[in-house]
Design a protein around this motif. Structure first.
Motif, PDB file in Angstrom:
ATOM      1  N   MET A   1       0.859  -1.202   0.000  1.00 32.13           N
ATOM      2  CA  MET A   1       0.000   0.000   0.000  1.00 32.13           C
ATOM      3  C   MET A   1       0.888   1.244   0.000  1.00 32.13           C
ATOM      4  N   HIS A   2       0.640   2.129  -0.902  1.00 33.34           N
ATOM      5  CA  HIS A   2       1.471   3.326  -1.013  1.00 33.34           C
ATOM      6  C   HIS A   2       0.741   4.542  -0.439  1.00 33.34           C
ATOM      7  N   PHE A   3       1.519   5.381   0.142  1.00 35.74           N
ATOM      8  CA  PHE A   3       0.956   6.660   0.587  1.00 35.74           C
ATOM      9  C   PHE A   3       2.020   7.717   0.356  1.00 35.74           C
ATOM     10  N   GLU A   5       3.825  11.607   1.091  1.00 43.95           N
ATOM     11  CA  GLU A   5       4.144  12.426   2.261  1.00 43.95           C
ATOM     12  C   GLU A   5       3.011  13.385   2.573  1.00 43.95           C
ATOM     13  N   ASP A   7      -0.124  12.633   2.287  1.00 41.90           N
ATOM     14  CA  ASP A   7      -1.082  11.864   3.089  1.00 41.90           C
ATOM     15  C   ASP A   7      -0.673  11.871   4.560  1.00 41.90           C
ATOM     16  N   LEU A   8       0.651  11.729   4.767  1.00 37.52           N
ATOM     17  CA  LEU A   8       1.172  11.713   6.133  1.00 37.52           C
ATOM     18  C   LEU A   8       0.974  13.084   6.797  1.00 37.52           C
ATOM     19  N   ARG A   9       1.222  14.137   6.010  1.00 41.03           N
ATOM     20  CA  ARG A   9       1.001  15.497   6.533  1.00 41.03           C
ATOM     21  C   ARG A   9      -0.465  15.692   6.895  1.00 41.03           C
ATOM     22  N   GLN A  10      -1.312  15.144   6.026  1.00 39.69           N
ATOM     23  CA  GLN A  10      -2.755  15.265   6.248  1.00 39.69           C
ATOM     24  C   GLN A  10      -3.156  14.502   7.526  1.00 39.69           C
ATOM     25  N   ALA A  11      -2.564  13.313   7.693  1.00 45.96           N
ATOM     26  CA  ALA A  11      -2.891  12.489   8.865  1.00 45.96           C
ATOM     27  C   ALA A  11      -2.378  13.140  10.149  1.00 45.96           C
TER      28      ALA A  11
ATOM     29  N   GLN B 125      -2.731   6.943  10.903  1.00 45.63           N
ATOM     30  CA  GLN B 125      -2.640   7.374  12.301  1.00 45.63           C
ATOM     31  C   GLN B 125      -2.500   6.158  13.225  1.00 45.63           C
ATOM     32  N   PHE B 143       6.404  15.771   9.942  1.00 41.35           N
ATOM     33  CA  PHE B 143       5.248  15.983   9.061  1.00 41.35           C
ATOM     34  C   PHE B 143       4.153  16.865   9.665  1.00 41.35           C
ATOM     35  N   THR B 179       0.695  -2.168   4.632  1.00 38.82           N
ATOM     36  CA  THR B 179       0.481  -3.220   3.638  1.00 38.82           C
ATOM     37  C   THR B 179       0.007  -4.503   4.319  1.00 38.82           C
TER      38      THR B 179
END
Lengths: 146, 190
Positions: A1-3, A5, A7-11, B125, B143, B179
């Motif tokens: 599964m790819h995400f 950076e 997405d990480l900032r958003q999380a 998260q 981040f 994953t």
């Protein structure tokens, strides 16, 4: 599964602590101030009370260790000094006694030597007197005396 | 833009000076300004709103006691990040119940999601929550706060190279964990 950076900032984007957070901080600050003031007057603060129980002395163990070590060192030092002093005095007393004894023996030997010399002198005087007697006397009698 | 930043800096500098002189309103302004940052670091680290708020309040109380040591608004931000990070690590060690349990209890997604999907963010998260403390904190500072490796190294008192390698490893662990989780979901679903 790819995400990504992003997405990480958003999380991990910043969250709002909710309304009234500042007021709650200020209220806690006022409470802390009141507790500090109470502590300054001599009343123990509730939090301080909790930490200072029966085993509170254990929290100060480094200080205790230093204090006990210092007392032990002082004690051993004092005891060592006293023992050395005692040994020194005892040695001095023994030396003085030996010296006294030697002195007495020397005096006795001197007295004996003087006595021996006096006896020898009196004997010699007697012999000298006999040799100086007049020659017209009876030789027989003189020999008997000698 | 630079002018706005300068005005903002002056405003915070004034608030800092007045707070140090005992002005409660100025201190409230400082709290208002930085509460989001402090609370968010704590919340993302602890994943517990009540604990995070408590921790953030304690950080601001500590700030109030040491205001005279703060030299500038930049120093204030640095100080807050550093104290929050240290308190997070302390709090994390005290916390008996680990986040793994919460991860197991979390609802499972029915299918892999597209990027920026709320479910993906939630998964991210949750995966972050099971990372070791230092890795989690580094990712939050990287981040959430947008700090570079050198700044993170400064806040966490670590060598820069360690921070770089740990960040790299953390991202790899995060991808691996995500994953694995999705595979488990697929097996459960089919």
């Amino acid at each position: 599964m790819h995400f990504s950076e992003d997405d990480l900032r958003q999380a991990l984007k910043r969250k709002d602590p909710g309304s009234g957070f500042t007021q709650r901080v200020m209220a806690r600050m006022e409470q802390a101030k009141t507790e500090d003031a109470a502590a300054m007057k001599g009343k123990p603060a509730p939090s301080a009370k909790k930490s200072n129980g029966f085993f509170a002395w254990w929290q100060l163990r480094p200080a205790w260790i230093v204090a006990v070590t210092a007392v032990l060192l002082l004690g051993f030092g004092w005891a060592g000094y006293q023992y050395a002093e005692y040994r020194h005095q005892k040695q001095a007393a023994i030396t003085a006694a030996i010296h006294e004894k030697e002195l007495q023996e020397a005096e006795r030997a001197r007295d004996q030597a003087i006595l021996a010399l006096q006896i020898a002198r009196s004997k010699l005087n007697h012999v000298l007197q006999q040799t100086q007697l007049p020659a017209d006397g009876n030789d027989k009698i003189r020999r008997q005396r000698l | 833009m630079e002018h706005v930043a300068g005005v903002e800096d002056d405003r915070l500098k004034l608030a800092l000076t007045r707070s140090a002189q005992g002005d409660s309103l100025a201190f409230a302004e400082l709290v208002q300004e930085h509460q989001g940052m402090v609370f968010s670091i704590a919340y993302h680290f602890l994943r517990d709103r009540a604990l995070a708020e408590d921790l953030a309040q304690e950080v601001f109380l500590e700030l109030h006691q040491g205001l005279d040591r703060i030299e500038s608004p930049a120093h204030l931000t640095y100080w807050l990040r550093r104290v929050t990070a240290n308190r997070c690590i302390d709090q994390g060690r005290r916390k008996l119940r680990r986040r793994e349990l919460a991860l197991e209890d979390a609802p499972e997604p029915t299918a892999p999601s597209q990027p920026a999907d709320p479910l993906l963010l939630e998964r991210l998260q949750q995966s972050l929550a099971v990372l070791p403390e230092k890795q989690r904190l580094m990712l939050i500072l990287r981040f959430q706060e947008g700090l570079g490796p050198a700044e993170i190294a400064d806040v966490l008192e670590m060598p820069v190279n360690t921070v770089k390698s740990t960040l790299h490893r953390s991202l790899a662990d995060l991808r691996k964990g995500l994953t694995r989780k999705i595979r488990e979901v697929r097996y459960a679903f089919f």
